[in-house]
Design a protein around this motif. Sequence first.
Motif, PDB file in Angstrom:
ATOM      1  N   LEU A  50     148.023 -10.496 -25.233  1.00 34.13           N
ATOM      2  CA  LEU A  50     146.831 -10.641 -24.394  1.00 34.13           C
ATOM      3  C   LEU A  50     146.251  -9.274 -24.042  1.00 34.13           C
ATOM      4  O   LEU A  50     145.027  -9.095 -24.028  1.00 34.13           O
ATOM      5  CB  LEU A  50     147.171 -11.414 -23.116  1.00 34.13           C
ATOM      6  N   ASP A  51     147.127  -8.307 -23.761  1.00 33.63           N
ATOM      7  CA  ASP A  51     146.645  -6.950 -23.481  1.00 33.63           C
ATOM      8  C   ASP A  51     145.931  -6.370 -24.698  1.00 33.63           C
ATOM      9  O   ASP A  51     144.877  -5.737 -24.575  1.00 33.63           O
ATOM     10  CB  ASP A  51     147.823  -6.042 -23.097  1.00 33.63           C
ATOM     11  N   ALA A  52     146.505  -6.574 -25.892  1.00 34.04           N
ATOM     12  CA  ALA A  52     145.902  -6.037 -27.111  1.00 34.04           C
ATOM     13  C   ALA A  52     144.556  -6.711 -27.398  1.00 34.04           C
ATOM     14  O   ALA A  52     143.599  -6.053 -27.818  1.00 34.04           O
ATOM     15  CB  ALA A  52     146.856  -6.234 -28.293  1.00 34.04           C
ATOM     16  N   ILE A  53     144.476  -8.031 -27.168  1.00 37.38           N
ATOM     17  CA  ILE A  53     143.209  -8.747 -27.373  1.00 37.38           C
ATOM     18  C   ILE A  53     142.139  -8.197 -26.439  1.00 37.38           C
ATOM     19  O   ILE A  53     140.992  -7.964 -26.844  1.00 37.38           O
ATOM     20  CB  ILE A  53     143.407 -10.264 -27.140  1.00 37.38           C
ATOM     21  N   HIS A  54     142.517  -7.954 -25.193  1.00 34.54           N
ATOM     22  CA  HIS A  54     141.553  -7.410 -24.224  1.00 34.54           C
ATOM     23  C   HIS A  54     141.072  -6.030 -24.665  1.00 34.54           C
ATOM     24  O   HIS A  54     139.861  -5.736 -24.607  1.00 34.54           O
ATOM     25  CB  HIS A  54     142.188  -7.332 -22.843  1.00 34.54           C
TER      26      HIS A  54
ATOM     27  N   MET B  81     141.431 -11.649 -20.294  1.00 38.37           N
ATOM     28  CA  MET B  81     142.645 -12.400 -20.584  1.00 38.37           C
ATOM     29  C   MET B  81     143.411 -12.797 -19.321  1.00 38.37           C
ATOM     30  O   MET B  81     144.422 -13.486 -19.401  1.00 38.37           O
ATOM     31  CB  MET B  81     143.569 -11.579 -21.492  1.00 38.37           C
ATOM     32  N   GLU B  82     142.937 -12.362 -18.156  1.00 39.73           N
ATOM     33  CA  GLU B  82     143.690 -12.589 -16.927  1.00 39.73           C
ATOM     34  C   GLU B  82     143.949 -14.076 -16.654  1.00 39.73           C
ATOM     35  O   GLU B  82     145.064 -14.439 -16.256  1.00 39.73           O
ATOM     36  CB  GLU B  82     142.968 -11.955 -15.741  1.00 39.73           C
ATOM     37  N   PRO B  83     142.972 -14.975 -16.842  1.00 34.71           N
ATOM     38  CA  PRO B  83     143.264 -16.408 -16.607  1.00 34.71           C
ATOM     39  C   PRO B  83     144.409 -16.918 -17.477  1.00 34.71           C
ATOM     40  O   PRO B  83     145.219 -17.741 -17.032  1.00 34.71           O
ATOM     41  CB  PRO B  83     141.945 -17.098 -16.961  1.00 34.71           C
ATOM     42  N   HIS B  84     144.497 -16.423 -18.729  1.00 36.89           N
ATOM     43  CA  HIS B  84     145.569 -16.855 -19.620  1.00 36.89           C
ATOM     44  C   HIS B  84     146.901 -16.233 -19.202  1.00 36.89           C
ATOM     45  O   HIS B  84     147.947 -16.877 -19.289  1.00 36.89           O
ATOM     46  CB  HIS B  84     145.235 -16.473 -21.054  1.00 36.89           C
TER      47      HIS B  84
END
Length: 270
Positions: free
Chosen positions: A159-163, A170-173
């Motif tokens: 999620l960090d990399a996607i952001h 990505m915080e909600p996920h």
Amino acid sequence: MNQPVAFDFESHHVRVVTDAHGEHWFVAKDIAESLEYRMASDLTRVLATDEVRTHDVRTDAGTREMSIISEPGLYRAIFAAKPHSHEKAEKVERFRRWVTHTVLPSIRKTGSYTAPGAPSPQPRPSPLQVQVLAHLEVARTLASFVPGLKPELAAACALDAIHRDTGLTMEPHRKGLPAAAEPPARLNATQLGQKLGLSARKMNLRLAACGLQGRNEREEWELTDAGREYAEAVPFSRNGHAAYQLLWRPEVLGVLEDAARSSAISVGLG
């Protein structure tokens, strides 16, 4: 499978073939040269059996049977690459971005091979979806490849990399992941050693003597089954090179102290 489509990465040609199911396979020789493996067999040795197969590829010298690796196998090979300089580490990172930002979006945009009579292909994902899916696939590969790495922690890193790559929030996920995906402050070997008056090297040897970690074939410290009760393998990136480190919970200090006392008692009795 169809015949390969060639892509250029800096001074290297990388050939990609697509099977009847729309899965993409990369010629192992080309990946090995791009990632500066000594030879293709050094690359395929780190892959699972379902991540590598052979395929007849037309070359200038005629048709040759060559090893090809799957998309998950490619991510595993990128992670397993061990560059020995800052320049090589940067090249590995450039290759990773080139695959996820150029090669795969191009293949999925132009279509893939469909065997006669096969079901109609599903709508192709957008380039943004390709980036997101690539990161999630890397997370799945890491979770199966790194001993002690919890899937939820690998997902949090994805999620960090996607952001970072897309700017998507990505915080909600992240909030939907178990609490273990947000690890509290943990102790590396240096910090553990400071608490017991030992250097990082001696602390690593102490942890190994207690059966909590051991060296793998790459001479890296790796958790044992007993060690996973007290530590986690946590991914990190340094100078463009992805790796992982072992971080320990404070509870391991009690195990180390008990082992030291038992050893002292044994010496006294002897």
